[in-house]
Design a protein around this motif. Structure first.
Motif, PDB file in Angstrom:
ATOM      1  N   ALA A   1      -6.908  -2.541 -11.972  1.00  0.00           N
ATOM      2  CA  ALA A   1      -5.745  -2.227 -12.864  1.00  0.00           C
ATOM      3  C   ALA A   1      -6.469  -1.780 -14.281  1.00  0.00           C
ATOM      4  N   ALA A   2      -7.324  -2.468 -14.744  1.00  0.00           N
ATOM      5  CA  ALA A   2      -8.005  -2.076 -16.112  1.00  0.00           C
ATOM      6  C   ALA A   2      -8.901  -0.739 -15.649  1.00  0.00           C
TER       7      ALA A   2
ATOM      8  N   TYR B   1      -1.499  -5.381   1.091  1.00  0.00           N
ATOM      9  CA  TYR B   1      -0.211  -4.992   0.154  1.00  0.00           C
ATOM     10  C   TYR B   1       0.783  -6.010   0.390  1.00  0.00           C
ATOM     11  N   TYR B   2       0.661  -7.116   1.207  1.00  0.00           N
ATOM     12  CA  TYR B   2       1.499  -8.152   1.264  1.00  0.00           C
ATOM     13  C   TYR B   2       1.066  -9.425   0.494  1.00  0.00           C
ATOM     14  N   GLN B   3      -0.128  -9.366   0.037  1.00  0.00           N
ATOM     15  CA  GLN B   3      -0.758 -10.712  -0.500  1.00  0.00           C
ATOM     16  C   GLN B   3       0.131 -10.882  -1.700  1.00  0.00           C
ATOM     17  N   ALA B   4       0.612 -10.330  -2.450  1.00  0.00           N
ATOM     18  CA  ALA B   4       1.216 -10.733  -3.445  1.00  0.00           C
ATOM     19  C   ALA B   4       2.622 -11.305  -3.158  1.00  0.00           C
TER      20      ALA B   4
ATOM     21  N   LYS C   1      10.406  -2.700 -11.151  1.00  0.00           N
ATOM     22  CA  LYS C   1      10.385  -2.141  -9.791  1.00  0.00           C
ATOM     23  C   LYS C   1       8.815  -2.258  -9.470  1.00  0.00           C
ATOM     24  N   ILE C   2       8.439  -3.156  -8.530  1.00  0.00           N
ATOM     25  CA  ILE C   2       7.065  -3.451  -8.360  1.00  0.00           C
ATOM     26  C   ILE C   2       6.487  -2.791  -7.001  1.00  0.00           C
ATOM     27  N   TYR C   3       5.448  -2.159  -6.962  1.00  0.00           N
ATOM     28  CA  TYR C   3       4.873  -1.490  -5.951  1.00  0.00           C
ATOM     29  C   TYR C   3       3.488  -2.213  -5.667  1.00  0.00           C
ATOM     30  N   CYS C   4       3.477  -3.050  -4.539  1.00  0.00           N
ATOM     31  CA  CYS C   4       2.307  -3.585  -4.091  1.00  0.00           C
ATOM     32  C   CYS C   4       1.655  -2.981  -3.331  1.00  0.00           C
TER      33      CYS C   4
ATOM     34  N   LEU D   1       2.743  -0.718 -10.769  1.00  0.00           N
ATOM     35  CA  LEU D   1       1.644  -0.561  -9.658  1.00  0.00           C
ATOM     36  C   LEU D   1       1.066  -2.144  -9.493  1.00  0.00           C
ATOM     37  N   LEU D   2       1.047  -2.865  -8.539  1.00  0.00           N
ATOM     38  CA  LEU D   2       0.130  -4.180  -8.409  1.00  0.00           C
ATOM     39  C   LEU D   2      -0.832  -4.200  -7.315  1.00  0.00           C
ATOM     40  N   PHE D   3      -1.982  -4.397  -7.896  1.00  0.00           N
ATOM     41  CA  PHE D   3      -3.474  -4.389  -6.940  1.00  0.00           C
ATOM     42  C   PHE D   3      -3.599  -5.778  -6.429  1.00  0.00           C
TER      43      PHE D   3
END
Length: 235
Positions: free
Chosen positions: A123-124, A39-42, A61-64, A30-32
């Motif tokens: 994330a932390a 959500y499309y920034q990454a 598998k990456i969830y943005c 899960l990517l913040f």
């Protein structure tokens, strides 16, 4: 690389939350986004492309995910008490709705979480609050003290969302299973924050990797190099 757009309805937030998902299979991450990021920034900033090989090979598998920073920590039009309460609803959405969905979809007991800059805080904060949900946490140039966003307001709701405050009182054994990466650099504006968090983790006997890169700024070129390196090592 497989890309899928999802609108996930959250009962806690009473809204749809947008996500981009990369890959058909692999360990879920899960990517913040960074401050006020979408959500499309990454994807736009090259972070997803930097991990293309790891996604296409089926390792991840990456969830943005979208943030609600504009309604929480950065909502200067709101009383600080309500900024925190809005974030708590976001945390409930993650913990009670989205993460169980991801775990079920990927058939895992725990997921990974990651983020750059303010995404590193998210994330932390989630990983340290909910270690039973998280197998690994990657913070790149993260900051871990949220008090500058609350204009002097402080109570238990702030304390339990401020890793600098609550982690010194946690029991280290709760994090024994978790792989933790704190990535920073000599020129990173968040270097001091990472040094402080690393000391707290050391004091609690919590194993982690404090990675200090040389002479690179707090920006996407640094994170785009860190991200695939950390992903390839952490598994």
């Amino acid at each position: 690389m497989e890309e899928k757009h999802i609108k996930y309805y959250s009962h806690h937030l009473d809204r749809d939350v947008d996500m981009l998902v990369y890959g058909n299979w692999g360990y879920p991450l899960l990517l913040f986004p960074t401050t006020l990021g979408k959500y499309y920034q990454a994807k736009d900033m090259g972070l997803i492309e930097s991990a293309r090989g790891l996604v296409e090979s089926g390792k991840y598998k990456i969830y943005c995910i979208d943030s609600i920073d504009a309604d929480s920590w950065y909502a200067k039009h709101l009383n600080p008490q309500y900024r925190v309460l809005n974030h708590i609803q976001y945390d409930k959405f993650l913990n009670n709705e989205l993460v169980p969905f991801i775990r079920s979809e990927c058939h895992v007991d725990r997921i990974g979480v990651a983020g750059c800059s303010f995404g590193g805080f998210h994330a932390a904060n989630f990983a340290f609050k909910h270690p039973e949900q998280v197998a690994y946490m990657i913070s790149m140039s993260g900051a871990f003290d949220i008090r500058s966003f609350t204009d002097g307001f402080y109570d238990d709701t702030v304390y339990f969302n401020n890793p600098i405050d609550f982690m010194p009182n946690e029991q280290g054994w709760r994090y024994g299973h978790m792989k933790i990466v704190l990535g920073t650099s000599d020129w990173d504006i968040c270097l001091d924050s990472n040094l402080k968090m690393s000391k707290i983790l050391n004091d609690q006997g919590i194993e982690h990797w404090l990675d200090i890169r040389g002479w690179e700024k707090h920006d996407w070129p640094l994170w785009n190099r860190m991200f695939p390196d950390y992903l390839s090592r952490i598994m």
